[in-house]
Scaffold this motif. Sequence first.
Motif, mmCIF file in Angstrom:
data_model
loop_
_atom_site.group_PDB
_atom_site.id
_atom_site.type_symbol
_atom_site.label_atom_id
_atom_site.label_comp_id
_atom_site.label_asym_id
_atom_site.label_seq_id
_atom_site.Cartn_x
_atom_site.Cartn_y
_atom_site.Cartn_z
ATOM 1 N N LYS A 115 5.782 2.727 2.213
ATOM 2 C CA LYS A 115 5.518 1.308 2.427
ATOM 3 C C LYS A 115 4.344 0.925 1.538
ATOM 4 C CE LYS A 115 2.290 1.509 6.348
ATOM 5 N NZ LYS A 115 2.054 1.042 7.735
ATOM 6 N N GLU A 116 4.084 -0.335 1.425
ATOM 7 C CA GLU A 116 3.043 -0.800 0.518
ATOM 8 C C GLU A 116 1.708 -0.148 0.850
ATOM 9 O OE1 GLU A 116 2.714 -4.993 0.443
ATOM 10 O OE2 GLU A 116 1.210 -5.021 -1.163
ATOM 11 N N ASN A 117 1.131 0.498 -0.158
ATOM 12 C CA ASN A 117 -0.177 1.150 -0.037
ATOM 13 C C ASN A 117 -0.200 2.277 0.994
ATOM 14 O OD1 ASN A 117 -1.288 -0.667 -1.927
ATOM 15 N ND2 ASN A 117 -1.629 -2.181 -0.309
ATOM 16 N N GLU A 147 2.370 4.888 3.831
ATOM 17 C CA GLU A 147 3.617 5.404 4.362
ATOM 18 C C GLU A 147 3.756 5.033 5.833
ATOM 19 O OE1 GLU A 147 3.451 9.663 4.006
ATOM 20 O OE2 GLU A 147 2.039 9.885 5.664
ATOM 21 N N ASP A 150 14.801 0.907 -3.655
ATOM 22 C CA ASP A 150 13.507 0.416 -4.125
ATOM 23 C C ASP A 150 12.981 1.260 -5.285
ATOM 24 O OD1 ASP A 150 10.994 -1.229 -3.774
ATOM 25 O OD2 ASP A 150 10.202 0.787 -3.426
ATOM 26 N N ARG A 151 13.278 2.586 -5.236
ATOM 27 C CA ARG A 151 12.734 3.508 -6.237
ATOM 28 C C ARG A 151 13.624 3.638 -7.475
ATOM 29 N NH1 ARG A 151 7.906 3.266 -3.843
ATOM 30 N NH2 ARG A 151 7.282 5.139 -2.697
ATOM 31 N N LYS A 179 12.871 1.976 -10.885
ATOM 32 C CA LYS A 179 11.506 2.052 -11.399
ATOM 33 C C LYS A 179 11.342 3.218 -12.359
ATOM 34 C CE LYS A 179 9.361 -0.141 -7.361
ATOM 35 N NZ LYS A 179 8.372 0.002 -6.287
#
Length: 356
Positions: free
Chosen positions: A320-322, A324, A348-349, A352
């Motif tokens: 999750k943002e910043n 887990e 999401d990954r 990237k």
Amino acid sequence: MDFKDSIKQIPGRIEKLKDSLPTEEATKNALILPFISALGYDVFNPLEVLPEMTCDIGTKKGEKIDYAIFKDGNPVILIECKHWSQDLNLHDNQLLRYFTVSRARFGVLTNGIVYRFYTDLAESNIMDEKPFLEVNMLDLKDNQIEELKRFHKSYFDVDSILSSASDLKNTTEIKSVISQELTNPSIEFVRYLCRKIDMPGQITAKVIDQFTPIVKKAIGSYINDIINERLKTAMETDTGKDTSTPEEEVQPPADNSIITTQEEIDGYNIVRGILAKEVDISRITYKDYKTYFVVSIDDCRWKWICRFYFGTYLYIAFPKENGEEKVEIQSINDIFNFSDKLLLALNDRIGKECQQ
């Protein structure tokens, strides 16, 4: 009743009934049909479970397999049954012959207590000599329940099972070899260690005899060190201490003290099976660290999908943002409940680039 509860009822049934089953037919009715039923199949519907399916072999006509499980009108699993007291090692050739003349991808040899699962990893349409999965229902383990669940009617997917079968088979065989070497080191293993530590002089039979007890003692000491390390990690987890390393600071381990457990590998294979719906599973990789086990895509630590914290308690974490999101689970079976989160993390990954 869910699958885990259903399958866990089978061992008690075996203990209660086996001594009252004088024949193979009685074994099938009392032990094997309830197992097939626990896998979600209607044992009274011949479109799903067909008893005595004909498997003609060359000039032999009228040969029959005990049960064939069907999907979409085709046999997918053949089940050859024996009396509960029979040694299965005496009967695997019979299943091999049936497998060859069938389009089924999986064969099961069972006496109602031990279930051996076979496929054709080595050569197409030729059943492997060794099973990729063996389950003793009187010694049923959580990771084995996870593997059995793959054969449940609701989850059955040939590609998903095959994707993990090779790893599972190799892991089982390697564990057997390791167990043997740890318990009773072979001459070859002891000689190998002598060479690795540059022991001077010739490695004679006398040297092997003298060195073998030292190897056993060293193995015992090393195992104790592993247990102590695991206990330390578990205590840190129990007290609520976050033992994970911030993502931007994660570095590969600098020593060889990390032991990847079977439970971690089993969890990894479940994740691979779930993600196989969206991506080539060869892209799903893992790395084991001292405090956690991470599953990633393209072997990139920045593109991790989930982490396992397996000690006294089991946790799975999602990105999750910043940071887990860490969730406690009761068994690795619960990983199936997080399919949506795993696929979301993958998507999401996947687009990237891997940061250096």
